[in-house]
Design a protein around this motif. Structure first.
Motif, PDB file in Angstrom:
ATOM      1  N   PRO A  74       0.807  -1.233   0.000  1.00 21.85           N
ATOM      2  CA  PRO A  74       0.000   0.000   0.000  1.00 21.85           C
ATOM      3  C   PRO A  74       0.836   1.278   0.000  1.00 21.85           C
ATOM      4  O   PRO A  74       1.735   1.450   0.821  1.00 21.85           O
ATOM      5  N   PHE A  75       0.565   2.114  -0.990  1.00 23.14           N
ATOM      6  CA  PHE A  75       1.175   3.437  -1.144  1.00 23.14           C
ATOM      7  C   PHE A  75       2.683   3.393  -1.402  1.00 23.14           C
ATOM      8  O   PHE A  75       3.358   4.421  -1.273  1.00 23.14           O
ATOM      9  N   ASN A  76       3.216   2.246  -1.794  1.00 16.40           N
ATOM     10  CA  ASN A  76       4.656   2.118  -1.985  1.00 16.40           C
ATOM     11  C   ASN A  76       5.043   2.554  -3.398  1.00 16.40           C
ATOM     12  O   ASN A  76       4.964   1.786  -4.363  1.00 16.40           O
ATOM     13  N   ILE A  77       5.480   3.787  -3.514  1.00 18.41           N
ATOM     14  CA  ILE A  77       5.782   4.380  -4.821  1.00 18.41           C
ATOM     15  C   ILE A  77       7.049   3.779  -5.423  1.00 18.41           C
ATOM     16  O   ILE A  77       7.116   3.512  -6.627  1.00 18.41           O
ATOM     17  N   THR A  78       8.062   3.556  -4.598  1.00 16.98           N
ATOM     18  CA  THR A  78       9.320   3.006  -5.106  1.00 16.98           C
ATOM     19  C   THR A  78       9.124   1.601  -5.663  1.00 16.98           C
ATOM     20  O   THR A  78       9.647   1.259  -6.727  1.00 16.98           O
ATOM     21  N   GLU A  79       8.376   0.787  -4.953  1.00 13.69           N
ATOM     22  CA  GLU A  79       8.079  -0.565  -5.420  1.00 13.69           C
ATOM     23  C   GLU A  79       7.322  -0.523  -6.744  1.00 13.69           C
ATOM     24  O   GLU A  79       7.603  -1.281  -7.671  1.00 13.69           O
ATOM     25  N   THR A  80       6.384   0.409  -6.843  1.00 16.90           N
ATOM     26  CA  THR A  80       5.614   0.569  -8.086  1.00 16.90           C
ATOM     27  C   THR A  80       6.521   0.946  -9.239  1.00 16.90           C
ATOM     28  O   THR A  80       6.412   0.410 -10.349  1.00 16.90           O
ATOM     29  N   ALA A  81       7.430   1.887  -8.986  1.00 19.00           N
ATOM     30  CA  ALA A  81       8.342   2.349 -10.031  1.00 19.00           C
ATOM     31  C   ALA A  81       9.195   1.203 -10.560  1.00 19.00           C
ATOM     32  O   ALA A  81       9.408   1.075 -11.770  1.00 19.00           O
ATOM     33  N   TYR A  82       9.680   0.349  -9.660  1.00 16.67           N
ATOM     34  CA  TYR A  82      10.521  -0.783 -10.063  1.00 16.67           C
ATOM     35  C   TYR A  82       9.726  -1.770 -10.914  1.00 16.67           C
ATOM     36  O   TYR A  82      10.183  -2.205 -11.983  1.00 16.67           O
ATOM     37  N   ILE A  83       8.536  -2.113 -10.474  1.00 17.91           N
ATOM     38  CA  ILE A  83       7.718  -3.078 -11.213  1.00 17.91           C
ATOM     39  C   ILE A  83       7.311  -2.517 -12.569  1.00 17.91           C
ATOM     40  O   ILE A  83       7.365  -3.208 -13.592  1.00 17.91           O
TER      41      ILE A  83
END
Length: 286
Positions: free
Chosen positions: A42-51
């Motif tokens: 939830p709300f993890n922008i860095t993880e989203t960017a990597y994926i």
């Protein structure tokens, strides 16, 4: 037929993903929808960017990517649509696009301005879907937004290099399904800064002086009897080209993963120190 991907932190228990898909089909009955993931933390922008960075390239040109993580509209979190690398991204301007746009300059960025016609507490459903379907019909981005030149950058996504070029300071950006720990240090940066020098990679109290290219290389010539190496720690550049700390044949139910066994978590520091001498003890990567 339009190809639209979905990347969110919605999970699959609630109705949100189904509602978004239903809204897309209501606008474009022949659309093809692909779920990249709905299991972002939830709300993890860095993880989203990597994926996002490591998935979008597998799709054909003109694919439209809806990204719904930390998407609530505010003064500091605007909504944008981006044309980049012949793909389209409809997402919040919260740094999600940083990892892609740091390497490839966007062709066009617009700040979405249809909110005055749409009042919503669920912008992915009510705004992002409309924008994605408009793009899919061949619409020009400047019709649904004002063109802008910048996007919000996330400094933590980018590793830092010491002034003397002897150290890279990175951090953990993602932990995968096997418990492997992925950093933001790329193979490209490692080679450009390292220039073939010896090195020591440090993660908490653990250090590595060799980086493998495949997991089973840790077993060496004993690959036929590699079970004895189960649980060994190793460093390698993964398929996405980023430095990864792993446990060979990790099993979260028995052996455990690198994250738990080595005590490494999101945003923890990973550094590489380069040694200025003429005694390489590893084979430089090619």
């Amino acid at each position: 037929m339009s190809l639209i991907t979905l990347t969110t932190d919605f999970g699959t228990k609630d109705h949100f993903v189904g509602a978004v898909k239903g809204a897309i089909y209501s606008e474009l009955s022949d659309a093809k929808i692909v779920d990249i993931t709905h299991e972002i933390s939830p709300f993890n922008i860095t993880e989203t960017a990597y994926i996002l960075k490591n998935s979008y390239k597998s799709f054909p040109d003109k694919t439209i990517h809806i990204v719904g993580v930390d998407s609530e509209l505010s003064k500091d979190n605007k909504h944008i649509a981006i044309e980049l690398d012949n793909h389209f991204f409809v997402c919040p301007d919260n740094g999600i696009i940083s990892m892609i746009a740091s390497e490839i300059i966007p062709t066009k960025i617009v700040e979405i301005n249809i909110h005055d016609r749409v009042e919503s507490s669920f912008p992915v459903l009510d705004v992002f879907v409309q924008v994605a379907c408009f793009i899919a019909r061949g619409g020009n981005l400047t019709v649904i937004g004002k063109e802008i030149q910048t996007y919000k950058k996330m400094i933590e996504i980018q590793p830092k290099v010491s002034q003397a070029q002897n150290q890279i300071v990175g951090g953990v950006v993602y932990i995968d399904n096997y418990g492997n720990v992925i950093s933001n240090i790329s193979k490209k940066m490692f080679q450009e800064i390292g220039k073939g020098r010896r090195f020591k990679a440090n993660a908490r109290r653990y250090s590595f002086s060799k980086i493998f290219t495949k997991y089973n290389e840790v077993a060496g010539d004993s690959a036929h009897d590699s079970i004895q190496y189960d649980g060994d720690k190793l460093a390698l550049f993964n398929s996405a080209g980023y430095l990864e700390i792993a446990i060979y044949r990790s099993n979260l139910d028995s052996v455990g993963g690198a994250s738990t066994l080595l005590g490494l978590g999101y945003r923890d520091s990973i550094t590489i120190d380069f040694i200025n001498d003429s005694k390489p003890d590893y084979t430089p990567l090619t």
